[in-house]
Scaffold this active site. Structure first.
Site, PDB file in Angstrom:
ATOM      1  N   ASN A 129       0.840  -1.194   0.000  1.00 42.99           N
ATOM      2  CA  ASN A 129       0.000   0.000   0.000  1.00 42.99           C
ATOM      3  C   ASN A 129       0.877   1.246   0.000  1.00 42.99           C
ATOM      4  OD1 ASN A 129       0.568   0.756   2.868  1.00 42.99           O
ATOM      5  ND2 ASN A 129      -0.485  -1.185   3.257  1.00 42.99           N
TER       6      ASN A 129
ATOM      7  N   LYS B 296     -14.235   1.452  15.391  1.00 44.66           N
ATOM      8  CA  LYS B 296     -12.973   0.710  15.520  1.00 44.66           C
ATOM      9  C   LYS B 296     -12.448   0.737  16.951  1.00 44.66           C
ATOM     10  CE  LYS B 296      -8.526   0.280  13.070  1.00 44.66           C
ATOM     11  NZ  LYS B 296      -7.719   0.826  11.948  1.00 44.66           N
TER      12      LYS B 296
END
Length: 406
Positions: free
Chosen positions: A209, A337
């Site tokens: 990434n 999260k």
């Protein structure tokens, strides 16, 4: 801590120039040797004699005023400076500084110096929020300039909003803290993860990434500077390793999991800044895959969720900090999260915003705790963001120690 330091104070042409006199006086009282540069526009608001009386030094206005033939004035001043402050910094000054224009003594000195530079913007609220001004601020931040952000309040133009020069006391405090080495993290073991992981397809290909590791390395560097014992688990990164940091290099998500799991029990604070792959190829080919006609389909399987593992195995006195790199619904996704993974703090940012996210030297983040938003930070250098994260994490760690003792 400013005793014996030479500080160059640049004053540009805004109504807030009168506050620069208080900044000059305050710095002198702290023991600094203050050298003042006035732009020609600043002369419309305040005179050199004011600063000469306060600093007990000659005040420079003209680039070509060369009193000492043995030196070049702007080079000598640039080399002598331990730190430079520009207060107030107008929109015009920001534009010139961002594009390297050197048409007066102040802008010429800035280009010649290697000293840290602190910029204190002051202008009309609409000017402050204009895209051109914000872009210029972003450019300067990316070059390492420090910004002491404008306050909100009643402005000289009659508007109310952001653009008022920060108070002299606040500016002096920031400068003083820059020269005061903090050792507030001594005795705290901090585990940091940084960078991207690489998931192999074959001997020559892998999936990864955009993470460069800059944020995680900034956290490690800031933590070691503040006296912590730091272990950095890092994916491949083209960054210098901060002095004093114990680095564990890894490549894959599995390798990062194993390294983090083996060190997590030793850590008081864990800051997981790495961008770990969520999936990896189900099969890793031993030989290079050859190009075939038609499309290629690869099967991917889930990697281990390192942050969830850490949250499930977190000790009562341990502090766990995660990151949420989002492109939409930033706060709501971050709150989800933090609860699902049992975090103490989460650093949320919109990576699609200019000046934030992967590969930049700056970041725009919101610090969120279990109760909700703790602080929404403006665009700052990643080192400054790192210090803010560490301050909040250390505060939570100390609170947990106090609760345990009680």
């Amino acid at each position: 801590m400013l005793t014996g330091k030479t500080i160059v104070l640049g004053v540009t042409g805004g109504i807030a120039a009168f506050k620069a006199a208080s900044i000059c006086s305050g710095l002198v009282q702290k023991g600094a040797d203050v050298r003042v540069i006035l732009s020609k526009s600043a002369l419309n608001f305040i005179q050199p004699l004011t600063f000469q009386a306060l600093s007990r030094n000659h005040v420079v206005v003209d680039t070509f005023e060369e009193k000492d033939p043995s030196v070049i004035a702007h080079i000598e001043l640039a080399d002598r400076a331990d730190l430079i402050i520009v207060a107030p910094a107008t929109a015009n000054f920001l534009a010139k500084a961002a594009y390297g224009i050197a048409d007066d003594m102040l802008t010429t000195t800035l280009l010649a110096t290697q000293a840290p530079i602190f910029i204190c913007p002051a202008m009309n609220v609409h000017m402050y929020h204009h895209p051109a001004v914000q872009q210029n601020i972003s450019i300067l931040q990316s070059r390492g300039y420090h910004f002491i952000d404008s306050d909100e309040g009643f402005l000289a133009c009659g508007y109310t909003g952001k653009g008022r020069l920060a108070e002299p006391e606040q500016i002096i405090e920031r400068v003083e803290s820059y020269h005061t080495p903090r050792q507030d993290l001594q005795g705290i073991n901090i585990l940091v993860t940084a960078g991207a992981t690489r998931e192999k397809v074959d001997p020559v290909r892998f999936f990864t990434n955009r993470s460069t590791g800059k944020m995680g390395y900034a956290v490690a560097e800031a933590a070691i500077a503040r006296g912590a014992t730091v272990t950095l688990v890092s994916g491949p990164a083209q960054l210098p390793i901060p002095n004093g940091v114990n680095v564990i290099p890894i490549e894959s998500a599995e390798e990062m999991f194993q390294a983090v799991a083996s060190k997590s029990n030793e850590a008081d604070v864990i800051i997981k800044a790495a961008a770990v792959a969520d999936y990896r190829p189900a099969q890793v080919h031993e030989q290079k895959m050859k190009k075939l006609d038609g499309n290629l389909t690869l099967e991917f399987v889930r990697t281990k969720d390192i942050l969830r593992y850490l949250g499930e195995h977190k000790r009562p006195q341990q502090v766990l900090v995660g990151f949420a790199a989002e492109t939409e619904s930033v706060e709501s996704n971050a709150m989800k999260k933090i609860r699902e993974k049992n975090l103490d703090l989460i650093v949320a940012n919109n990576v699609s915003m200019e000046g934030a996210g992967f590969g930049t030297d700056t970041n725009i983040v919101t610090l969120i705790e279990q109760k909700g938003v703790l602080a929404a930070l403006p665009m700052l250098s990643k080192r400054e963001v790192a210090d803010r994260i560490l301050t909040e994490a250390a505060k939570k760690w100390r609170e947990k120690q106090t609760c345990t003792l009680e």
